[in-house]
Write an enzyme that holds these catalytic residues in place. Sequence first.
Site, PDB file in Angstrom:
ATOM      1  N   GLY A 226       0.830  -1.200   0.000  1.00 22.26           N
ATOM      2  CA  GLY A 226       0.000   0.000   0.000  1.00 22.26           C
ATOM      3  C   GLY A 226       0.861   1.245   0.000  1.00 22.26           C
ATOM      4  N   CYS A 227       0.298   2.342  -0.455  1.00 21.28           N
ATOM      5  CA  CYS A 227       1.098   3.558  -0.653  1.00 21.28           C
ATOM      6  C   CYS A 227       1.570   4.161   0.664  1.00 21.28           C
ATOM      7  CB  CYS A 227       0.327   4.572  -1.492  1.00 21.28           C
ATOM      8  SG  CYS A 227      -1.306   4.981  -0.866  1.00 21.28           S
ATOM      9  N   PHE A 228       0.680   4.286   1.648  1.00 27.38           N
ATOM     10  CA  PHE A 228       1.125   4.754   2.966  1.00 27.38           C
ATOM     11  C   PHE A 228       2.112   3.754   3.569  1.00 27.38           C
ATOM     12  CE2 PHE A 228      -2.966   7.311   3.611  1.00 27.38           C
ATOM     13  CZ  PHE A 228      -2.327   8.535   3.664  1.00 27.38           C
TER      14      PHE A 228
END
Lengths: 343, 343, 343, 343
Positions: free
Chosen positions: A157-159
């Site tokens: 995931g990006c975070f």
Amino acid sequence: MFKKINISIIGVTGFTGIELIRLLVNHPYVKLKYLVSKTHGEHSKDYGQKISDVWPHLKNICDLDLTDMDVQKVAEESDVVFLALPHHESQKIVPIIINKTKIIDLSADFRLHDKSLYAQYYDHEHDYAEGLSQFIYGLPELHKEKIVSAQNIANPGCFAITAELAILPLKGCIEHVSLFAITGSSGAGKKPQDETHHSIRNHNVTSYKIGVHQHIPEIIQELEIEKSQLTFVPTRGPFTRGIHLTAYFYFQKKFSQKKIMNLYKKTYAKAPFVRMKKNVQLADVIGSNFCDIAVHNVNGKFIIQAVIDNLVRGAAGTAIQNMNIMCGFDETLGLKPISPIFP
Amino acid sequence: MFKKINISIIGVTGFTGIELIRLLVNHPYVKLKYLVSKTHGEHSKDYGQKISDVWPHLKNICDLDLTDMDVQKVAEESDVVFLALPHHESQKIVPIIINKTKIIDLSADFRLHDKSLYAQYYDHEHDYAEGLSQFIYGLPELHKEKIVSAQNIANPGCFAITAELAILPLKGCIEHVSLFAITGSSGAGKKPQDETHHSIRNHNVTSYKIGVHQHIPEIIQELEIEKSQLTFVPTRGPFTRGIHLTAYFYFQKKFSQKKIMNLYKKTYAKAPFVRMKKNVQLADVIGSNFCDIAVHNVNGKFIIQAVIDNLVRGAAGTAIQNMNIMCGFDETLGLKPISPIFP
Amino acid sequence: MFKKINISIIGVTGFTGIELIRLLVNHPYVKLKYLVSKTHGEHSKDYGQKISDVWPHLKNICDLDLTDMDVQKVAEESDVVFLALPHHESQKIVPIIINKTKIIDLSADFRLHDKSLYAQYYDHEHDYAEGLSQFIYGLPELHKEKIVSAQNIANPGCFAITAELAILPLKGCIEHVSLFAITGSSGAGKKPQDETHHSIRNHNVTSYKIGVHQHIPEIIQELEIEKSQLTFVPTRGPFTRGIHLTAYFYFQKKFSQKKIMNLYKKTYAKAPFVRMKKNVQLADVIGSNFCDIAVHNVNGKFIIQAVIDNLVRGAAGTAIQNMNIMCGFDETLGLKPISPIFP
Amino acid sequence: MFKKINISIIGVTGFTGIELIRLLVNHPYVKLKYLVSKTHGEHSKDYGQKISDVWPHLKNICDLDLTDMDVQKVAEESDVVFLALPHHESQKIVPIIINKTKIIDLSADFRLHDKSLYAQYYDHEHDYAEGLSQFIYGLPELHKEKIVSAQNIANPGCFAITAELAILPLKGCIEHVSLFAITGSSGAGKKPQDETHHSIRNHNVTSYKIGVHQHIPEIIQELEIEKSQLTFVPTRGPFTRGIHLTAYFYFQKKFSQKKIMNLYKKTYAKAPFVRMKKNVQLADVIGSNFCDIAVHNVNGKFIIQAVIDNLVRGAAGTAIQNMNIMCGFDETLGLKPISPIFP
């Protein structure tokens, strides 16, 4: 020199789908085979469109037809399939195509080892929990050796990848870490929502899902910490691309600045897409696969900041980096020419 | 000194509804009576909310309950009712409340005198065409005398009022006028759409409905020109509020700069919300009811530019200006303290 | 296959300088030789810095030293020299290096054939007017044959190239054209000014130099029209990159839509960086060398819109396109992999 | 009813100066007397201008002349003088006007009690250190009783007031607090700088002066903590107005959610410009004097967020709030009608 491999993308009309195309058209060993979109498929009213009809910036760059053909056939004719689908959608496709091709899943569906955590954070039972163990978490800076021989990758995931890259060198030393991360609107996907309405988003800053965001179990899993050791404040910012993350640490023992710096240098000595900086700014990585990291020391307390482009390093770029490693290509192929676009 | 009048707003949770509230809470002779919202009404799942629950910036400023009560009762208990509804919705309400209260309709439903033009530009037959003749077009700088005694006002469209104020002094002299107008995202309303997705809107400029925009018949009607004399290019810009309009003219006869300037000065001598400037910039009017206008002369060809805040001068502000005139108040009440917010 | 050529950039730390680097590092036949910057030269306090010290987004992409060495030596050791200097600066360098290397000048200094026009629009006499005739105006879509054998190129201005590409197919047919062009803040260069202050620029739209902008003589020269046939309204918009231009035409004779479309198709049949579209949007070209063009017909009046990235098509991209043509490379080398970055 | 008081502003052409005007023109008991600007004074080339010539958004709102008259005379003819000057400039004016009028200084010059801290954080010795003890720190929520009888007010810094309002109810309980605060470009003032260049600022996020920002001693002084108890990460965001602050706490003892909430409710029970919210968003306060605060509890760790408009609550608004208290007016006069502008 390699023979070109056949690549297909399922869910190609979303933001990560078109970002995969932007990057893959420059890859010397890739041939785009099928661009699969349910909403533009054979049985839809929009059938007959090319990807460049839906997203006209791609005209003359990629003018392939969109299709909604049988995914099993897609898999059989492709060396690698990217799943650029929302979470809960990938787990419907994976059972059909697994073991028929290499899979790189950009959704959240196969990132967590523990199906109960999936159910808790994604609000429904996993439909294909038996598949969880067949995926490698695709963080090349941590799991490169496993990725080399992997058949199936769960792309981070990006975070999560921002937090993991920021903290990885300190793994095992953390008593507590507080995170503030501010993200651009493209992270919310192409479907218009209140939170991404320009009039609301523009000139606004607001946090959401404080302490309960779905990327928390992913970060905990990869950094091998407890939930109580992490405070995560995800925040929406008034910009299109990028994540800027700040980590405030409490350590189990005292560290010198030099020791910390050495941990970072050592961890990322062979990481082509991590750049250590004195200070980071979001604009320095936009459009590129770089993660820039800086270490600050305030009165002996350490603050680590990291920045990425959420659509590249936080999605399509890392996915291609994983593909390169899985296919035996140089890790940077197709990604190195992509300089940040600045200003 | 006046006694306070009762004001109700139907369709209050949209962008023009909350802008009416921002302005009316400062009006010395106004009491907000009913805030009507179908989506937050007595039969909806969201019933029981205050306006400040839906739009928390209003907390401590306006904490009235939302209601979906019978509009006839609303009308009977209100001196003025503002309709802040999408077009096609007002025409369903107006037949019920007309002659029971003063109406200021911010939708497009009663702006055009000709029902066939309405059908053509708004894609359906008018449900209450017999009401068209009972509304005055609410452009105070043109129709002030009629507004004084009006019962029902059709408030101008945001593009239309910008064009009309820019061109009004030249009415009767125009051979042809080409317009370029660029608008902020708030003009599209609060409902999220592809065009107002922050990732798409931000850093983008794109024209739409070139030559066929629904504000064209309104402009033609008020300036008394033919459709063939107007070329209108409406354009979406990457900002929240405001319209910046440029008009390129061909005149029936030659004008001197001095003559043109005199026409503007004369027309707007008593207009408290029109400011003649050497040059205009959008930021100078944001948050206010001003329309700034500048006249440029290039080799004898005249270019007029005008700027407004689409939610104030293009909607709520002009609506209140109309209310003031209808109710015998000073035209500027509640609007004069609202300076532009700059920067 | 070609041998790599040596390329130097004089004035490398400006926005066009770093954009040249972004693109040239991907060019298969280019070796960056010298990066020349007066402000970071051997005698300055900032000497000793790499380009990636000044602009850290370039770290690991281009880490060459900055120098202020003798430009004659730079020229002698370079196959092509790019001058990325403000106007009035290039004309001081050109006499020293001309005939010692190929020159591509991105400033305005050698675009106009008529030195008196230069003096009029740039506020001072030209220091090297005898050089004007030795430069070819670098618009590949118009002058490709001359560029093939050119030694010295004057790269077009950003507004000028947008207007020229929008209008080129109609050359010879125009009675009058009115232009509205809105540009991003990067067009003003890196030196902070009131007009590029974020607080002022952000959410603002304002026109300037209406009818007197310095790109007017360039447009007139290349389209072979009179000054009185052109009305140009340059405008500052609240975005970083790009120009969106609208042209309103009066023609000498009547045209059919089909005839106009054919003129455009024919003119750009072999132009790899011009895309004809049904409608254009600025975001579709950002980061790329494309110019997107759309033709609109309103009641028989034609409106042409064109969009470019001002730093690529309006500066560095066209410069490299010119370099490719001058050096016998494929016109698209180093530019084709650069897809627009969207969203 | 009060008689109007005479107000003058020294340094009126900066962002805080024009914000004071925006607010003061609505104040029922204020008459603007002198607008003092050194750069537009009697001896400058720009003399003869009105404030609305310099900032045309003020046309018809405030058209007073600018002057650079003797500040002693300004003071003698004014009931209150606002100093809207950069730090180090106020301390040159204060000795001349002190005891001749009420002073509200918006610079940093008289905020710190300790002259050595001033010298350390502002890089030069204080020129009028004997004046430090004659100023009250103008945080109404903390020092209202002292402000009532104060002659001279040091208005808080924008980051400082956000942090102080966020933390004030927890004063005395803090072991350590980590702050992340992101600010708009208007906080940097009107003078163009690299950091406020639109092309650089727009779409960028970058921290600066981590752990060494000049507002740190102010926060420490007012919250009565040690420097080692505070980690402050000031950050530049891509928006014009506002500060969004997140505070991560370690407490000396354990608190329940209820206890914390009670502390906030009690502290701000009579504070008209503090709003407790479930969640805060920056856009909710823009244009207004509100500070919105939310308390979040993650696994027993408390996170407090606060948002303000840096030009209102962080400068001009609090200054007027202080003026109201000093002059015996209602605290909210001139500030209450100023609703947030949303969207």
